[in-house]
Design a protein around this motif. Structure first.
Motif, PDB file in Angstrom:
ATOM      1  N   TYR A   1       0.852  -1.183   0.000  1.00 37.13           N
ATOM      2  CA  TYR A   1       0.000   0.000   0.000  1.00 37.13           C
ATOM      3  C   TYR A   1       0.893   1.240   0.000  1.00 37.13           C
ATOM      4  CZ  TYR A   1      -4.014  -2.873   1.461  1.00 37.13           C
ATOM      5  OH  TYR A   1      -5.019  -3.809   1.539  1.00 37.13           O
TER       6      TYR A   1
ATOM      7  N   ARG B   1      -1.195   0.450  -5.228  1.00 36.25           N
ATOM      8  CA  ARG B   1      -1.405  -0.884  -4.655  1.00 36.25           C
ATOM      9  C   ARG B   1      -0.669  -1.915  -5.490  1.00 36.25           C
ATOM     10  NH1 ARG B   1      -6.014  -2.363  -1.892  1.00 36.25           N
ATOM     11  NH2 ARG B   1      -4.990  -4.402  -1.858  1.00 36.25           N
TER      12      ARG B   1
ATOM     13  N   TYR C   1       3.628  -0.963   3.930  1.00 37.78           N
ATOM     14  CA  TYR C   1       2.983   0.347   3.807  1.00 37.78           C
ATOM     15  C   TYR C   1       4.058   1.395   3.669  1.00 37.78           C
ATOM     16  CZ  TYR C   1       0.335   4.580   4.852  1.00 37.78           C
ATOM     17  OH  TYR C   1      -0.237   5.823   4.778  1.00 37.78           O
TER      18      TYR C   1
ATOM     19  N   ILE D   1      -6.191  -0.850   6.678  1.00 40.24           N
ATOM     20  CA  ILE D   1      -5.395  -1.882   6.014  1.00 40.24           C
ATOM     21  C   ILE D   1      -5.372  -3.161   6.854  1.00 40.24           C
ATOM     22  CG2 ILE D   1      -3.053  -2.480   5.289  1.00 40.24           C
ATOM     23  CD1 ILE D   1      -2.697   0.512   4.573  1.00 40.24           C
TER      24      ILE D   1
END
Length: 652
Positions: A107, A113, A336, A352
Motif C-alpha cells: 500500500y 497498490r 505500507y 489496512i
C-alpha cells in the motif's frame, strides 16, 4: 519497591504457542523438566551452544553444509565464533516458497497498490540476481537502496543476498548529504532507487537527488530505477541510470544459484543515527541475523506460515530488516509506505489491518501516543478479529499507551513492547506468548540473551535502575564496523565501560518477575543533585496531560549543578500558561519525586527527531549549551534545532 511490581496483568496467554512446542522439544532432547518460560530462558543462557543448535533444527534453517562446531571461544566477548564451518544463504531461507500464495501486499498510501505472489517474488529475485551478476556483483560487494518500503526493495535485497553481496539501505527522505555520509563510506557498486514516493498525499520526485548521488558516490557503476506508481521512469538526466525493466530484460526467471556463504559472511550494513558524528557503519552477518530473527518471529512472536505482518517502518530503520525476515516462516508481509497519520485518514493503517486480516501489527511507541492524542479508536471502527500481536519499539512504551491499546484497539491482543536496536539488528527484550503482559513492562529477556542490569559498581541488580548489559556472546553481535580493521571503534562503542561485557546504552530496570522497564538512554540520564533520572520517567507522566503532544527533557548545566528543563509541543492553538505548567509539575511530582520536577518548562513548535522518529535529546542539549551539533542533516527535521538556540527562558 518498583512502581511496576504491583500491577495486575492486562493480558494472559490462553492458547498453545510455538514456544510451548520448542520447550517440549528441549525437554525431550535433553531430558529436562522446564516448567515455564523462565526455566527455558535460564537454560538457554547456561547452555548457549545447545540452545542455538536446537533452534537451528526447530526453525529448519536451510544450509548446504552443517557446522563443525556450534560455538568456539564462547567466553570471549567480543571474539566468540558461531556455527564454524556451516554454509548457508540468507535469501534461500527467505525464498522457501514459490507458489501462488501472497508474499507481499503493498500500500502506497491510498494511491498505489500491488500484490506479489511467492512465485512473482522468487522469479523477480532470479532475474535481478542474474543482472547483478552480469554487472560484476559478487560476494562482499555492496549493493544499496534509496528506496521506499515496497516489493521491489525486498526483491533487490534478496537478489544481492543470493549472490553473497552486502545490502544497505536508506529511506528516500534522507537528504543528499545524509545519504553520502552513509553510502559514501562503503563504496557501493550498484544503487537501487525509485524515481519518487508519496507522503501525506504529496508526490515527491527523487530524480534530482539521484542525479546528484550518481555524480558524487565513488565507484558507483550502475543505478537501477523504477517508477513508483508503475510505468517507465524518465532517467535522461541521471548518469549511469537504467530502468529496472531494462536492467532485467535479458534474463528469464530460473532456479536461483544461491551462493553458499559462511555463517559470519557480511549481509547488512546498518548505520548509527549520525547525530554525534559521522554515522557508524555496523556490519551484520548473514547467519546470526537469520537465526536471531527466526527465534524472534517463531518463538517470541508466534509467527507462522499464513500469518500476516505489517510493521510500519522505512528502509532506513532496522525494523525493515527485521520485518523482511518474516518471509522465512512463510508469513505474508503487508508493506505500507507513506504517512501513518494521513491528514484525511489518521486511521489508515487500521483500515489496512482489517482489509488484509492482519495477525501481527508493528509500530513505534510515538505512533500509539499520537493516535491516542488524535482521539482515534480503531477497535470501534474496524474488524480486528484476526489481530493477535501488536509490537511497539523505537522508544519506551508509556504505561498510558498500554491502557490505550487495551481500551481503544483490542482487549485480547498481546501487546509486545520490544527493545534492542540497530547495533544488534534484533532485540534484547521481547514479547513472550507464554507470559502475561503487565502495564509499562517489556515481558521478557530474549532467549539466548544473557541480559542483566548493572549498578555503578558493575553488580547485577533487580528492582533497581542501572545499565542494561549482556554478559555472554550471541550470534547477532555485529561482525564489526566498516573501515575499523583492528576493531578499535567497535570495542570502544560497547565494551569500554565494563571490559568483556556488552554495554548497550539503555538505562533499565529488571523486575522481580523477569520483565524489563526501559527508562531511557543512559547517555541522556539526568543528574540533578547527583540523582540519576531516566528521561522516560518524566515522559510517562507528561504525556498523560491531554494538552501535550510530545515532550523532551534535558539536563542544563546551572550554577555548578544540573537542572531539569522540559520542552513541550502542545496541541494546535494552545499556549503554555501558568495553569498548564502547574498541571504538568503536579503530575510529575505526584507520580515520581521532587527531583523529577523540571526547573523550567518551555513551549516549542517542534522537536527534532531522527529519521526513525527517535527524539534527539543529546543534540538539543548541545544546542542549549551553545555547542555545535555534528551532522544535523542526519535529522528528519533539522530546522527544529534552531528553536532551541538562545532561549530567553533558559537564561534565568
Amino acid at each position: 519497591m518498583s512502581e511496576f511490581s504491583l500491577s495486575e496483568p492486562l493480558w494472559r496467554p490462553s492458547a498453545p504457542c510455538r514456544l510451548d512446542a520448542f520447550r517440549a522439544e528441549v525437554e525431550r532432547e535433553f531430558g529436562l523438566v522446564l516448567d515455564d518460560y523462565d526455566a527455558l530462558y535460564h537454560w538457554s543462557i547456561r547452555e548457549p551452544a545447545a540452545f542455538w543448535q536446537t533452534l537451528w533444527r526447530f526453525a529448519e534453517v536451510r544450509s548446504s553444509r552443517e557446522a563443525d562446531a556450534v560455538l568456539v571461544d564462547g567466553e570471549r566477548l567480543p571474539g566468540a565464533r558461531w556455527f564454524v564451518g556451516a554454509r548457508l544463504n540468507f535469501a534461500a531461507n527467505l525464498l522457501r516458497r514459490r507458489d501462488g500464495g501472497v508474499a507481499l501486499e503493498f500500500y502506497g498510501e491510498d494511491r498505489v497498490r500491488a500484490t506479489w505472489s511467492w512465485r512473482r517474488l522468487y522469479d523477480t529475485v532470479s532475474r535481478l540476481a542474474q543482472a547483478l551478476r552480469a554487472q560484476g556483483v559478487g560476494p562482499g560487494d555492496r549493493v544499496v537502496g534509496l528506496t521506499p518500503n515496497m516489493p521491489e526493495t525486498v526483491a533487490a535485497m534478496l537478489a544481492a543476498a543470493s549472490l553473497g553481496a552486502v545490502w544497505s539501505s536508506c529511506s528516500p527522505d534522507f537528504g543528499v548529504a545524509g545519504v553520502l555520509d552513509r553510502f559514501g563510506q562503503i563504496g557501493p557498486k550498484v544503487l537501487f532507487a525509485s524515481d519518487g514516493y508519496r507522503y501525506n498525499g504529496k508526490a515527491i520526485d527523487l530524480r534530482d537527488k539521484l542525479a546528484e548521488l550518481a555524480k558524487a558516490l565513488p565507484g558507483l557503476e550502475r543505478m537501477v530505477v523504477w517508477n513508483y506508481a508503475g510505468g517507465a521512469p524518465e532517467l535522461a538526466a541521471i548518469p549511469r541510470a537504467q530502468a529496472l525493466d531494462e536492467f532485467v530484460a535479458p534474463y528469464r526467471a530460473d532456479e536461483i544459484a544461491f551462493a553458499a556463504m559462511p555463517f559470519d559472511a557480511p549481509l547488512y550494513i546498518l548505520y548509527s543515527s549520525g547525530t554525534t558524528g559521522q554515522p557508524k557503519c555496523i556490519v551484520h552477518g548473514a547467519g546470526g541475523t537469520l537465526l536471531q530473527h527466526l527465534k524472534e518471529h517463531i518463538l517470541h512472536g508466534d509467527l507462522a506460515d499464513g500469518d500476516r505482518l505489517l510493521y510500519y517502518t522505512t528502509c532506513g530503520w532496522m525494523m525493515w530488516n527485521w520485518m523482511v525476515s518474516a518471509l522465512a516462516v512463510g508469513a505474508t508481509l503487508v508493506l505500507y509506505d507513506g504517512a501513518p497519520l494521513l491528514n484525511d485518514a489518521p486511521d489508515v493503517l487500521w483500515r489496512i489491518a482489517e482489509e488484509t486480516r492482519l495477525t501481527h501489527f508493528g509500530t513505534s511507541a510515538k505512533y500509539l501516543s499520537a493516535l491516542e492524542k488524535a482521539g482515534v479508536e480503531p477497535g470501534e471502527r474496524y474488524d480486528l478479529a484476526d489481530l493477535r500481536f501488536i509490537y511497539s519499539t523505537g522508544s519506551p512504551l508509556l504505561p498510558a499507551s498500554y491502557d490505550y491499546v487495551y481500551r481503544a484497539i483490542k482487549p485480547d491482543v498481546a501487546l509486545c513492547s520490544i527493545s534492542g536496536g540497530t547495533d544488534i539488528v534484533s532485540c534484547f527484550a521481547l514479547g513472550c506468548p507464554a507470559k502475561p503482559v503487565y502495564r509499562g513492562e517489556l515481558q521478557a529477556r530474549g532467549l539466548g540473551m544473557a541480559v542483566e542490569v548493572w549498578n555503578e559498581a558493575g553488580e547485577p541488580v533487580v528492582g533497581e535502575k542501572g545499565e542494561l548489559v549482556c554478559v555472554k556472546p550471541f550470534p547477532s553481535m555485529p561482525l564489526g564496523f566498516w573501515n575499523d580493521a583492528d576493531g578499535t571503534k567497535y570495542r570502544a562503542a560497547y565494551f569500554e565501560r565494563f571490559p568483556g561485557v556488552w554495554v548497550h546504552g539503555d538505562w533499565a530496570e529488571l523486575t522481580a518477575r523477569g520483565g524489563l522497564v526501559i527508562h531511557g538512554r543512559s547517555d541522556t540520564v539526568l543528574n540533578p543533585g547527583g540523582v540519576r533520572i531516566g528521561t522516560a520517567e518524566i515522559y510517562r507522566q507528561v504525556e498523560t496531560v491531554p494538552e501535550v503532544l510530545e515532550s523532551l527533557a534535558i539536563g542544563q548545566d546551572w550554577q555548578g549543578d544540573v537542572r531539569v528543563v522540559l520542552f513541550v509541543r502542545l496541541a494546535a492553538g494552545l499556549t503554555l500558561d501558568d495553569e498548564l505548567q502547574q498541571t504538568i509539575r503536579t503530575r510529575i511530582r505526584t507520580h515520581t519525586t521532587p527531583r523529577h520536577v523540571p526547573a523550567r518548562i518551555v513551549q516549542v513548535a517542534d522537536i527534532p527527531r531522527t529519521q526513525s522518529g527517535k527524539l534527539v535529546e543529546l543534540a538539543v542539549r548541545e544546542v542549549v549549551h551553545g555547542r555545535p551539533v555534528k551532522n544535523v542533516t542526519a535529522l528528519a527535521n533539522p530546522e527544529a534545532l534552531a528553536l532551541f538556540r538562545d532561549l530567553a527562558e533558559l537564561a534565568v
